[in-house]
Design an enzyme around this catalytic site. Structure first.
Site, short mmCIF file in Angstrom:
data_model
loop_
_atom_site.label_atom_id
_atom_site.label_comp_id
_atom_site.label_asym_id
_atom_site.label_seq_id
_atom_site.Cartn_x
_atom_site.Cartn_y
_atom_site.Cartn_z
N GLU A 30 -21.54 16.73 -20.84
CA GLU A 30 -22.52 17.11 -21.87
C GLU A 30 -21.98 18.24 -22.75
OE1 GLU A 30 -25.38 17.49 -18.62
OE2 GLU A 30 -26.77 16.30 -19.80
N ALA B 146 -22.92 21.13 -14.02
CA ALA B 146 -23.68 22.34 -13.75
C ALA B 146 -23.39 22.76 -12.32
CB ALA B 146 -25.17 22.05 -13.94
N1 CAA Z 1 -21.11 22.72 -8.71
C1 CAA Z 1 -20.68 23.62 -7.80
N2 CAA Z 1 -19.49 23.53 -7.18
C2 CAA Z 1 -18.71 22.48 -7.47
C3 CAA Z 1 -19.09 21.50 -8.42
C4 CAA Z 1 -20.36 21.66 -9.05
N3 CAA Z 1 -20.79 20.81 -9.99
N4 CAA Z 1 -18.11 20.57 -8.48
C5 CAA Z 1 -17.15 20.96 -7.63
N5 CAA Z 1 -17.50 22.11 -7.01
C6 CAA Z 1 -16.75 22.86 -6.02
C7 CAA Z 1 -16.79 22.17 -4.67
O1 CAA Z 1 -17.99 22.47 -3.97
C8 CAA Z 1 -15.56 22.73 -4.01
O2 CAA Z 1 -15.86 24.03 -3.55
P1 CAA Z 1 -15.49 24.46 -2.03
O3 CAA Z 1 -13.98 24.41 -2.00
O4 CAA Z 1 -16.05 25.83 -1.94
O5 CAA Z 1 -16.11 23.45 -1.14
C9 CAA Z 1 -14.58 22.88 -5.19
O6 CAA Z 1 -15.38 22.88 -6.37
C10 CAA Z 1 -13.59 21.72 -5.28
O7 CAA Z 1 -14.33 20.52 -5.30
P2 CAA Z 1 -14.05 19.30 -4.30
O8 CAA Z 1 -13.49 19.79 -3.00
O9 CAA Z 1 -15.30 18.49 -4.21
O10 CAA Z 1 -12.91 18.54 -5.10
P3 CAA Z 1 -12.56 16.97 -5.06
O11 CAA Z 1 -11.29 16.83 -5.81
O12 CAA Z 1 -12.65 16.44 -3.68
O13 CAA Z 1 -13.76 16.26 -5.90
C11 CAA Z 1 -15.28 16.04 -7.75
C12 CAA Z 1 -13.89 16.55 -7.27
C13 CAA Z 1 -15.32 14.52 -7.70
C14 CAA Z 1 -15.45 16.51 -9.20
C15 CAA Z 1 -16.40 16.63 -6.86
O14 CAA Z 1 -16.21 18.05 -6.75
C16 CAA Z 1 -17.80 16.41 -7.37
O15 CAA Z 1 -18.33 15.32 -7.21
N6 CAA Z 1 -18.42 17.45 -7.98
C17 CAA Z 1 -19.78 17.37 -8.44
C18 CAA Z 1 -19.90 16.58 -9.74
C19 CAA Z 1 -21.36 16.50 -10.16
O16 CAA Z 1 -22.20 15.99 -9.45
N7 CAA Z 1 -21.67 17.02 -11.37
C20 CAA Z 1 -23.01 17.01 -11.91
C21 CAA Z 1 -23.68 18.33 -11.59
S1 CAA Z 1 -25.41 18.33 -12.01
C22 CAA Z 1 -25.46 18.58 -13.65
O17 CAA Z 1 -24.46 18.76 -14.31
C23 CAA Z 1 -26.86 18.60 -14.26
C24 CAA Z 1 -26.91 18.75 -15.74
O18 CAA Z 1 -26.71 17.83 -16.47
C25 CAA Z 1 -27.33 20.02 -16.32
#
Ligand code: CAA
Length: 258
Positions: free
Chosen positions: A112, A65
Site C-alpha cells: 500500500e 504494518a
Molecule cells: N510485522 C512485524 N514483524 C514482522 C512483519 C510484520 N508485518 N513481517 C516480518 N516481521 C518480522 C518477523 O516476525 C521476524 O522477526 P523475528 O526474527 O523477531 O521473529 C522478522 O521480521 C523476519 O521475518 P521472517 O522470519 O518471518 O522472515 P521470512 O523470510 O521467513 O518470511 C515474510 C518473510 C513472508 C515476509 C513473513 O515475515 C511474513 O509473512 N510477514 C508478514 C507479512 C504480512 O502479513 N503483512 C501484512 C501485515 S498487516 C497490514 O499491513 C495491514 C494494513 O494494511 C495496514
C-alpha cells in the site's frame, strides 16, 4: 534531522529515504511512519528538493504494518488513533513526485505504501501482496481500492482473498509497476529517473502530478477540462518561456521554478 528507522540521503535535487528496520523486514510501526511523515515534511519545505525516492532493503521494501504493534489493539484504540489515516493522508498530499524503488517483499501496508507513491520501479526480486486475509483482517491503507484500480478486479480480488503474492514480472504485466530492472540496478535506475524529474520545471512537474492524480478522482470530461485549464495556466510561468525558447534556440533549458 536524525531518524532511527530511516536513512535519509540528499543528492542534488533528490532526497532518498530508505526504510531501515531490518530486524522486522521494515514493518511499518508508528515510529517509522511518524519519521517518514517528518522526512516528507522536510523534503516538501526544502525548495532544493525536487523529487523523493523511497526504498527499503534488498530483502524487503516493507513486509506490512507491524503485526506485533497492532496485535493487542482494540477497536476503540484503532479508531481514536485513526490508525495510519494521518500518515496515509500525508503521503497522498505530498506535492512533489515520490518514486518507490521496490526490492524483495512489499506486502500489506508495504504494498500500500508503494502504491501511495507516484510510480513504482521494481527489482526482479520484488514480491507484492495483500496477505491481511491470513491475519483475519483486511488491508487498511488503501489496498482494496488502489490495487483494484491498478490491476483490475479479478486479480485484486484473487490476491486479497487468497493472500497470493505477485512477482515482479506479473506486477509489470498487470500495470502495478512502471518497469522491472535487475536488483543491482534498482537504486541507480530510480535515482536516474528522479534526477531527470529534478531537472524539469518544478512547477510543471507538480502540475503534471496533480493532473495524473485527477484522472483517478473524476470523470474523463472533467479531467480533460481541468487539464486544459492547467495547461493554459502554465503559460503564466517563466519556465514555459524558458523551456520553449531553449527548444527554439537548440540549447538546454534552465528552469528556475518561477
Ligand atoms: N510485522 C512485524 N514483524 C514482522 C512483519 C510484520 N508485518 N513481517 C516480518 N516481521 C518480522 C518477523 O516476525 C521476524 O522477526 P523475528 O526474527 O523477531 O521473529 C522478522 O521480521 C523476519 O521475518 P521472517 O522470519 O518471518 O522472515 P521470512 O523470510 O521467513 O518470511 C515474510 C518473510 C513472508 C515476509 C513473513 O515475515 C511474513 O509473512 N510477514 C508478514 C507479512 C504480512 O502479513 N503483512 C501484512 C501485515 S498487516 C497490514 O499491513 C495491514 C494494513 O494494511 C495496514
Amino acid at each position: 534531522m536524525s531518524y532511527e528507522t530511516l536513512i535519509v540521503e540528499q543528492t542534488e535535487g533528490v532526497t532518498m529515504i530508505r526504510l531501515n528496520r531490518p530486524e522486522a523486514l521494515n514493518a511499518l510501526n508508528s515510529q517509522l511512519l511518524g519519521e517518514l511523515c517528518a522526512a516528507l515534511d522536510a523534503a516538501e519545505a526544502d525548495e532544493a528538493v525536487r523529487c523523493v525516492v523511497l526504498t527499503g532493503s534488498d530483502r524487503a521494501f516493507a513486509a506490512g504494518a507491524d503485526i506485533k504493534e497492532m496485535s493487542t489493539k482494540t477497536y476503540a484504540e484503532m479508531f481514536k488513533q485513526d490508525f495510519f489515516g494521518a500518515s496515509a493522508r500525508r503521503i497522498e498530499q505530498f506535492r512533489k513526485p515520490i518514486i518507490a524503488a521496490v526490492a524483495g517483499y512489499a506486502l500489506g501496508g508495504g504494498c500500500e505504501l508503494a502504491m501511495l507513491c507516484d510510480f513504482i520501479i521494481a527489482a526482479e526480486s520484488a514480491k507484492f501482496g495483500q496477505p491481511e486475509i491470513n491475519l483475519g483482517v483486511a488491508p487498511g491503507i488503501g489496498g482494496t481500492q488502489r490495487l483494484t484500480r491498478f490491476v483490475g478486479k479479478s486479480k485484486a480480488m484473487e490476491m486479497i482473498l487468497t493472500g497470493r503474492m505477485m512477482d515482479a514480472a506479473e506486477a509489470e504485466r498487470s500495470g502495478l509497476v512502471s518497469r522491472v530492472v535487475p536488483a543491482d540496478q534498482l537504486i541507480g535506475e530510480a535515482m536516474a529517473a528522479a534526477a531527470k524529474i529534478a531537472s524539469q520545471s518544478p512547477l510543471a512537474v507538480m502540475m503534471n502530478k496533480e493532473l495524473v492524480e485527477t484522472a483517478y478522482e473524476t470523470t474523463l470530461s472533467t479531467g480533460v477540462a481541468v487539464e486544459r485549464r492547467l495547461f493554459h495556466s502554465l503559460f503564466a510561468f517563466d519556465d514555459q518561456k524558458e523551456g520553449m525558447a531553449a527548444f527554439v534556440e537548440k540549447r538546454k533549458p534552465d528552469f528556475r521554478g518561477s
